[in-house]
Design a protein around this motif. Structure first.
Motif, PDB file in Angstrom:
ATOM      1  N   ASN A 111      -4.488  35.897 -22.097  1.00 55.37           N
ATOM      2  CA  ASN A 111      -5.421  34.949 -21.500  1.00 55.37           C
ATOM      3  C   ASN A 111      -4.765  33.608 -21.228  1.00 55.37           C
ATOM      4  O   ASN A 111      -3.965  33.139 -22.025  1.00 55.37           O
ATOM      5  N   SER A 126     -10.647  32.718  -7.181  1.00 56.34           N
ATOM      6  CA  SER A 126     -10.995  31.492  -7.894  1.00 56.34           C
ATOM      7  C   SER A 126      -9.796  30.907  -8.634  1.00 56.34           C
ATOM      8  O   SER A 126      -9.904  29.912  -9.318  1.00 56.34           O
ATOM      9  N   VAL A 127      -8.610  31.547  -8.489  1.00 55.82           N
ATOM     10  CA  VAL A 127      -7.456  31.121  -9.273  1.00 55.82           C
ATOM     11  C   VAL A 127      -6.363  30.551  -8.373  1.00 55.82           C
ATOM     12  O   VAL A 127      -6.078  31.090  -7.313  1.00 55.82           O
ATOM     13  N   PHE A 145     -11.355  27.167 -16.252  1.00 61.51           N
ATOM     14  CA  PHE A 145     -11.988  28.246 -17.021  1.00 61.51           C
ATOM     15  C   PHE A 145     -10.891  29.161 -17.566  1.00 61.51           C
ATOM     16  O   PHE A 145      -9.745  29.089 -17.108  1.00 61.51           O
ATOM     17  N   GLU A 146     -11.260  29.983 -18.508  1.00 62.17           N
ATOM     18  CA  GLU A 146     -10.269  30.893 -19.069  1.00 62.17           C
ATOM     19  C   GLU A 146     -10.009  32.024 -18.073  1.00 62.17           C
ATOM     20  O   GLU A 146     -10.933  32.526 -17.431  1.00 62.17           O
ATOM     21  N   ILE A 147      -8.722  32.400 -17.928  1.00 67.46           N
ATOM     22  CA  ILE A 147      -8.385  33.467 -16.980  1.00 67.46           C
ATOM     23  C   ILE A 147      -7.713  34.623 -17.710  1.00 67.46           C
ATOM     24  O   ILE A 147      -6.616  34.470 -18.236  1.00 67.46           O
ATOM     25  N   LEU A 186      -6.050  39.106 -12.093  1.00 71.50           N
ATOM     26  CA  LEU A 186      -6.317  37.757 -12.589  1.00 71.50           C
ATOM     27  C   LEU A 186      -7.818  37.573 -12.533  1.00 71.50           C
ATOM     28  O   LEU A 186      -8.422  37.777 -11.474  1.00 71.50           O
ATOM     29  N   ASN A 187      -8.388  37.206 -13.650  1.00 69.24           N
ATOM     30  CA  ASN A 187      -9.828  37.019 -13.691  1.00 69.24           C
ATOM     31  C   ASN A 187     -10.542  38.284 -13.208  1.00 69.24           C
ATOM     32  O   ASN A 187     -11.529  38.209 -12.503  1.00 69.24           O
ATOM     33  N   GLN A 222      -9.692  40.400 -11.006  1.00 72.77           N
ATOM     34  CA  GLN A 222      -9.501  40.781  -9.606  1.00 72.77           C
ATOM     35  C   GLN A 222      -8.041  41.198  -9.374  1.00 72.77           C
ATOM     36  O   GLN A 222      -7.116  40.496  -9.810  1.00 72.77           O
TER      37      GLN A 222
END
Ligand code: GTP
Length: 598
Positions: A544, A583-584, A527-529, A490-491, A493
């Motif tokens: 996405n 961050s998610v 934000f876009e992930i 995710l993102n 990571q």
């Protein structure tokens, strides 16, 4: 009461064949519970059991039966669960009895768990009393089912009672049969004490309460006792029985089933299956315990709030007292922090434990997707047992991986055999045998990977046979399979708690399905992930999650501050069971996404 007037028995059956309903009728008929106190499924004491309509924990009650011969009999009735996940509880309750009432639905006939439970009862040398239930149903065919029981199980059914547990029809005859056909316990009240511990739970005032079946000797308050396996010694404070209310007694004698309290605070001291004896005149040997059940499914449990790690630890220890098949050990996840790797007998068991932890101990939990135990053979010649996909060694260190297989027996009406075979094939099953049971049904035997069974096999089986198939299985061994670890990013990571071990040929499909599913589940954030599935660093699927948050407020054109607050509040509520990972923010369902794919 004289031992010859005691009967200790269990009711065993396939799920939903009516055990709990029969137990209710028996409690009513013996005036154990007054009508006004009667709620249906009296022995299912957990809220969870009532809500789901299934029995999870065994329960033991004492009742007095005035038999038609004019004499009084002391019955100990032990209710047992019917689902395959809880067969462990069944074997425990059977060890405390001399007989079993086998309930078979006269409309459905012998099912997979009917057979499995009969075998467990026979293993414990129990006398079995067959009873045909639900004869009030228009579709009931008691004669056909009797023949089936005789052919499949080899029990004489010529005198089997035909009952309706629902209306109470002929339930009195079952009670008479229990007196006539089931054996009395045959212990020696003068011999050294041997009491089998078959269940226990934690009471915050009295410490651990152990349920025991006294096989020899007498157990009284003030007795100095020893748990033979753990060596722990205590002085008994109280003994008693359940009727189902708790009643204190001055002793439990040979043949009786009841509970003891001894201010036991140390959870490790009481092990289900252990034998209690006296410190001064100990028995020479412990009673035969029962088969230890090993967990087959593992998952990580993490508190949503990291500060509650110790609470979770305590809750697990207390729950284990009441659920001996539960296993756990500490584990850390980069994504989720500190938690526990827990072992369960199956998915339903896992679900029930998680829900009990949340309800009874007021915890908010994140559970990671379940995994079986893989045997990983490494290039250095060693083998590692892995129950957590995140712990799999790097691919270059792996020679090959073996996974657990089960021998599955599936009973299914003829018209669904084709659909069932398709399902088994899809789940990598290997055909073993197909037998004709009677005019209507067939018995299919397959070897299947356990990992495929624990996921959604039950649900799929139900839907492709309209609920008419039944399944029983046991582990048959390990086999080499083409397995790979699939990571989810995710993102950018890797989220270790979302890694899974998949069959190589299914990887592309599963990776795709997983990323799409996660996109649905994970709420849009500021934000876009990017969501990616990868094998050994190579991305095999990607999608996405678009950015959003601003849009929530965008509708309120500046101005109204209270409305804005409300919207933000609402957004916060939706986040309750979420975990901030890097961050998610990830909701609980994401970790279970793997279960609802295909
Ligand atoms: P588990 O505890 O989940 O293993 O199920 P169980 O075997 O205890 O079954 P339970 O007593 O909960 O009964 C299952 C369903 O069958 C319930 O909806 C009962 O009302 C129904 N049932 C039980 N006995 C009879 C009967 O004699 N006739 C009819 N028509 N329905 C019955």
């Amino acid at each position: 009461m004289d031992q010859s007037h005691i009967r200790n028995f269990s009711i065993v059956a396939h799920i939903d064949h009516g055990k709990s309903t029969l137990a209710d009728r028996i409690l009513e008929l013996t005036d154990t519970v007054e009508k006004r106190e009667m709620v249906s499924q009296m022995l299912d004491t957990m809220d969870l059991e009532r809500e789901r309509g299934i029995t999870i924990k065994l329960n033991a009650v004492q009742l007095i039966y005035h038999a038609k011969n004019g004499e009084d009999y002391l019955f100990h009735l032990i209710d047992t669960p019917g689902h395959v996940d809880f067969s462990y509880e069944v074997s425990r309750s059977l060890a405390a009895c001399e007989g079993a009432v086998l309930v078979v639905d006269a409309a459905q006939g012998v099912q997979a768990q009917t057979l499995a439970n009969v075998y467990l009862a026979l293993d414990n040398d129990l006398e079995i009393l067959p009873v045909l239930n639900k004869v009030d149903l228009p579709s009931a065919q008691p004669d056909v089912v009797k023949e089936e029981i005789e052919n499949l199980i080899g029990l004489d059914c010529s005198q089997a009672v035909e009952i309706s547990a629902k209306s109470g029809l002929n339930v009195d005859k079952v009670l008479e049969e229990i007196v006539d056909k089931l054996p009395a316990p045959s212990g020696d009240a003068n011999a050294p004490l041997q009491a089998l511990v078959f269940d226990s739970f934690y009471d915050s005032y009295r410490g651990i309460i152990a349920f025991v079946s006294v096989k020899n000797g007498v157990l009284k308050p003030k007795d100095k006792i020893r748990f033979m396996a753990t060596g722990a010694e205590y002085e008994v404070i109280e003994v008693g029985v359940r009727t189902p209310k708790e009643v204190i007694k001055d002793q439990l004698t040979t043949g009786e089933v009841g509970w003891i309290s001894a201010a036991i605070k140390n959870i490790e001291d009481v092990r289900v299956g252990d034998t209690i004896t006296h410190v001064n005149t100990p028995a020479k040997e412990p009673l035969k315990g029962y088969r230890e059940m090993n967990p087959m499914v593992y998952c990580g449990l993490y508190p949503v709030d990291n500060a509650r790690y110790d609470d979770l630890k305590e809750a697990l220890s207390k729950l284990k007292l009441n659920d001996a098949s539960l296993q756990f050990e500490p584990e850390t996840s980069q994504a989720l922090g500190f938690g526990f790797r827990c072992g369960f007998l199956g998915l339903l068991h896992m679900d029930v434990v998680e829900e009990r932890l949340e309800r009874e101990f007021n915890l908010d939990l994140i559970a990671t997707s379940p995994s079986v135990i893989y045997h990983v053979f490494k290039t250095d010649g060693t083998m590692e047992a892995i129950d957590n996909p995140a712990a799999l060694p790097p691919a270059q260190n792996i020679d090959h991986i073996e996974e657990p297989y089960v021998s599955a027996e599936i009973m299914v009406p003829k018209e669904y055999v084709g659909a069932m075979m398709d399902l088994c094939q899809k789940k990598r099953g290997e055909y073993v045998d197909l037998q004709v049971l009677d005019d209507i049904r067939m018995l299919m035997k397959y070897e299947l990977p356990l990992s495929e069974i624990i996921f959604d096999f039950f649900d799929k089986m139900k839907s492709c046979t309209k609920g008419y198939a039944s399944l029983d299985y046991e582990i048959s061994g390990y086999r080499e399979s083409k397995l790979v670890k699939m990571d989810i990013l995710l993102n950018g990571q890797i989220i270790d708690a979302l890694s899974t071990i998949v069959y190589k040929d299914f990887a592309y499909h599963r990776g795709n399905a997983m990323t799409i599913k996660l996109k649905e589940i994970i709420p849009k954030q500021q934000f876009e992930i990017p969501v990616q599935a990868a094998i050994g660093g190579k991305v095999i699927a990607r999608t996405n999650i678009k950015a959003l948050r601003k849009n929530v407020l965008a509708k309120c054109y500046g101005g109204d501050i209270s409305r804005k607050k409300k919207l933000l509040e609402k957004q916060k509520e939706g986040k309750k069971r979420m975990k901030m990972v890097g961050s998610v923010e990830i909701p609980q369902e994401a970790f279970m996404a793997v279960l609802s794919m295909d």
